[in-house]
Design a protein around this motif. Sequence first.
Motif, mmCIF file in Angstrom:
data_model
loop_
_atom_site.group_PDB
_atom_site.id
_atom_site.type_symbol
_atom_site.label_atom_id
_atom_site.label_comp_id
_atom_site.label_asym_id
_atom_site.label_seq_id
_atom_site.Cartn_x
_atom_site.Cartn_y
_atom_site.Cartn_z
ATOM 1 N N GLY A 126 0.694 -0.976 0.087
ATOM 2 C CA GLY A 126 0.100 0.078 -0.196
ATOM 3 C C GLY A 126 0.849 1.199 0.055
ATOM 4 O O GLY A 126 2.008 1.120 0.020
ATOM 5 N N ILE A 127 0.069 2.422 -0.074
ATOM 6 C CA ILE A 127 0.763 3.667 0.033
ATOM 7 C C ILE A 127 1.369 4.171 1.323
ATOM 8 O O ILE A 127 0.654 3.872 2.408
ATOM 9 C CB ILE A 127 -0.107 4.751 -0.451
ATOM 10 N N LEU A 128 2.620 4.409 1.442
ATOM 11 C CA LEU A 128 3.202 4.527 3.028
ATOM 12 C C LEU A 128 2.287 5.595 3.900
ATOM 13 O O LEU A 128 2.003 5.034 4.974
ATOM 14 C CB LEU A 128 4.440 5.303 2.987
ATOM 15 N N ASN A 129 1.799 6.620 3.431
ATOM 16 C CA ASN A 129 1.154 7.387 4.291
ATOM 17 C C ASN A 129 -0.298 7.191 4.446
ATOM 18 O O ASN A 129 -1.143 7.889 5.125
ATOM 19 C CB ASN A 129 1.272 9.074 3.605
ATOM 20 N N GLN A 130 -0.858 6.014 3.914
ATOM 21 C CA GLN A 130 -2.097 5.486 3.878
ATOM 22 C C GLN A 130 -2.251 4.067 4.658
ATOM 23 O O GLN A 130 -3.289 3.724 4.867
ATOM 24 C CB GLN A 130 -2.950 5.298 2.521
ATOM 25 N N ILE A 131 -1.195 3.775 5.140
ATOM 26 C CA ILE A 131 -1.374 2.265 6.006
ATOM 27 C C ILE A 131 -0.647 2.452 7.363
ATOM 28 O O ILE A 131 -0.036 3.701 7.469
ATOM 29 C CB ILE A 131 -0.659 1.296 5.153
ATOM 30 N N PRO A 132 -1.059 2.007 8.425
ATOM 31 C CA PRO A 132 -0.576 2.089 9.732
ATOM 32 C C PRO A 132 0.938 1.651 9.876
ATOM 33 O O PRO A 132 1.224 0.704 10.463
ATOM 34 C CB PRO A 132 -1.701 1.358 10.582
ATOM 35 N N MET A 133 1.837 2.643 9.520
ATOM 36 C CA MET A 133 3.485 2.457 9.383
ATOM 37 C C MET A 133 3.900 3.266 10.353
ATOM 38 O O MET A 133 3.450 4.342 10.289
ATOM 39 C CB MET A 133 3.816 2.515 8.173
ATOM 40 N N PRO A 134 4.875 2.963 11.235
ATOM 41 C CA PRO A 134 5.455 3.873 12.163
ATOM 42 C C PRO A 134 6.377 4.607 11.365
ATOM 43 O O PRO A 134 6.511 4.406 10.107
ATOM 44 C CB PRO A 134 6.332 2.968 13.075
ATOM 45 N N ASP A 135 7.018 5.760 12.094
ATOM 46 C CA ASP A 135 8.084 6.533 11.331
ATOM 47 C C ASP A 135 9.154 5.631 11.080
ATOM 48 O O ASP A 135 9.944 5.134 11.821
ATOM 49 C CB ASP A 135 8.322 7.602 12.532
ATOM 50 N N LEU A 136 9.579 5.643 9.740
ATOM 51 C CA LEU A 136 10.407 4.706 9.373
ATOM 52 C C LEU A 136 11.731 5.506 9.537
ATOM 53 O O LEU A 136 13.107 4.738 9.302
ATOM 54 C CB LEU A 136 10.321 4.414 7.685
ATOM 55 N N SER A 137 12.141 6.629 9.967
ATOM 56 C CA SER A 137 13.129 7.056 10.140
ATOM 57 C C SER A 137 14.151 6.384 11.465
ATOM 58 O O SER A 137 15.091 6.717 11.345
ATOM 59 C CB SER A 137 13.019 8.730 10.541
ATOM 60 N N ASP A 138 13.031 5.818 12.193
ATOM 61 C CA ASP A 138 13.852 4.989 13.272
ATOM 62 C C ASP A 138 14.305 3.538 12.651
ATOM 63 O O ASP A 138 14.937 2.807 13.887
ATOM 64 C CB ASP A 138 12.882 4.712 14.345
ATOM 65 N N TYR A 139 14.079 3.355 11.474
ATOM 66 C CA TYR A 139 14.596 1.949 11.154
ATOM 67 C C TYR A 139 15.395 1.893 9.830
ATOM 68 O O TYR A 139 15.481 2.951 9.049
ATOM 69 C CB TYR A 139 13.200 1.210 10.675
ATOM 70 N N LYS A 140 16.197 0.951 9.724
ATOM 71 C CA LYS A 140 17.070 0.551 8.404
ATOM 72 C C LYS A 140 16.057 0.093 7.562
ATOM 73 O O LYS A 140 15.273 -0.716 7.626
ATOM 74 C CB LYS A 140 18.181 -0.268 8.912
ATOM 75 N N VAL A 141 15.943 0.740 6.300
ATOM 76 C CA VAL A 141 15.179 0.616 5.231
ATOM 77 C C VAL A 141 15.951 0.348 4.092
ATOM 78 O O VAL A 141 16.933 1.071 3.484
ATOM 79 C CB VAL A 141 14.313 1.574 4.915
ATOM 80 N N VAL A 142 15.800 -0.959 3.373
ATOM 81 C CA VAL A 142 16.578 -1.232 2.198
ATOM 82 C C VAL A 142 15.899 -1.637 0.969
ATOM 83 O O VAL A 142 14.755 -2.257 0.959
ATOM 84 C CB VAL A 142 17.388 -2.704 2.393
ATOM 85 N N TYR A 143 16.164 -0.836 -0.128
ATOM 86 C CA TYR A 143 15.479 -0.979 -1.448
ATOM 87 C C TYR A 143 15.820 -2.375 -1.792
ATOM 88 O O TYR A 143 16.904 -2.869 -2.145
ATOM 89 C CB TYR A 143 15.778 -0.093 -2.270
ATOM 90 N N LEU A 144 14.731 -3.405 -2.252
ATOM 91 C CA LEU A 144 14.941 -4.720 -2.824
ATOM 92 C C LEU A 144 14.803 -4.697 -4.245
ATOM 93 O O LEU A 144 15.067 -5.794 -4.910
ATOM 94 C CB LEU A 144 13.892 -5.546 -2.148
ATOM 95 N N GLY A 145 14.101 -3.894 -5.072
ATOM 96 C CA GLY A 145 13.810 -4.123 -6.379
ATOM 97 C C GLY A 145 12.211 -3.907 -6.700
ATOM 98 O O GLY A 145 11.581 -3.273 -5.759
ATOM 99 N N GLU A 146 11.727 -4.396 -7.764
ATOM 100 C CA GLU A 146 10.336 -4.124 -8.115
ATOM 101 C C GLU A 146 9.649 -5.355 -8.388
ATOM 102 O O GLU A 146 10.239 -6.493 -8.654
ATOM 103 C CB GLU A 146 10.376 -3.339 -9.501
ATOM 104 N N LEU A 147 8.560 -5.500 -8.132
ATOM 105 C CA LEU A 147 7.609 -6.484 -8.562
ATOM 106 C C LEU A 147 6.390 -5.860 -8.779
ATOM 107 O O LEU A 147 5.604 -5.240 -8.022
ATOM 108 C CB LEU A 147 7.261 -7.203 -6.672
ATOM 109 N N ARG A 148 6.083 -6.308 -9.913
ATOM 110 C CA ARG A 148 4.627 -5.805 -10.500
ATOM 111 C C ARG A 148 4.640 -4.240 -10.531
ATOM 112 O O ARG A 148 3.537 -3.669 -10.128
ATOM 113 C CB ARG A 148 3.380 -6.641 -9.943
ATOM 114 N N GLU A 149 5.535 -3.730 -10.998
ATOM 115 C CA GLU A 149 5.721 -2.215 -11.044
ATOM 116 C C GLU A 149 5.450 -1.485 -9.880
ATOM 117 O O GLU A 149 5.249 -0.358 -9.847
ATOM 118 C CB GLU A 149 4.569 -1.753 -12.369
ATOM 119 N N ARG A 150 5.625 -2.173 -8.660
ATOM 120 C CA ARG A 150 5.857 -1.410 -7.468
ATOM 121 C C ARG A 150 7.344 -1.799 -6.858
ATOM 122 O O ARG A 150 7.649 -2.803 -6.966
ATOM 123 C CB ARG A 150 4.595 -1.996 -6.711
ATOM 124 N N ASN A 151 7.941 -0.738 -5.969
ATOM 125 C CA ASN A 151 8.888 -0.824 -5.404
ATOM 126 C C ASN A 151 8.656 -1.822 -4.249
ATOM 127 O O ASN A 151 7.540 -1.943 -3.754
ATOM 128 C CB ASN A 151 9.646 0.548 -4.914
#
Length: 276
Positions: A36-61
């Motif tokens: 889903g869209i980051l600001n539309q799902i119940p996700m915490p502040d990601l600045s507190d977490y390590k985030v790694v880009y994995l690639g694309e799946l069905r035209e979505r990151n």
Amino acid sequence: MNKPYQRPAADEPAWWFIVAGGEIILERGESLPPHGILNQIPMPDLSDYKVVYLGELRERNCYLILADYGDTQFAELGEFGNVREILLQGDEELFAVAARAKQFTEFLLTHRFCGRCGTRMQAVDWELAMHCHSCQHRCYPRISPCIIVAIRKGNQVLLARGKRHPEGLFSVLAGFVESGETLEQTLAREVMEEAGVEIKNIEYISSQSWPFPHSLMIGFIAEWEAGEIHLDPFELEEGDWFPIDALPRVPPQGTIAYKLIDSLKRKIEQETTGED
């Protein structure tokens, strides 16, 4: 090329692979990672977490989020579960990305310090690697190749139950490639060590990423050539030749073990009916 540590945009629709303690967040009732869209799902502040880009799946990151064990900040998205549950849904593409997420997590957690000099390592920002600025040692995610083979003898297939298999579950033989070996040498050695038989007419079928923790399963079928079954008592509880049309419980669809057994079954059926 996307950098591994690029941050997702607030309005970006994406797949979220949230991993902690070897488990991954799965949506309740779906056994799928959140999407889903980051600001539309119940996700915490990601600045507190390590985030790694994995690639694309069905035209979505796709993004990996490294959470802490027992982290409750993602509770509204789902529950932590085994990545095998994604495989059982039959979505091989999604499982491949989940496998990558789990293997990247293993790599990052086990390479915080340099194995050569002990200095704390730093993430390389243009590729997925850890670098030691003290001795210049650089590490990349480890992949451990492993052969897996379904062996036939006439209209029978060799199946065995490992010590870690559930009661009643039989599978094909498998083993890790050792340093300096070819795949053919590994096949001959592992089959002889585990079952005491020789094989011939080896045929490659397919491969599958297996993130437990970082294996690449390389699948074959082969024919029995000589020898009686003598199981390795340290690895296997029981095993035998089973008629291809009267198999015991085997690994589920989606696993490479199932694919190899099915390939052997179809090959035998084609020979029996005379079809090409």
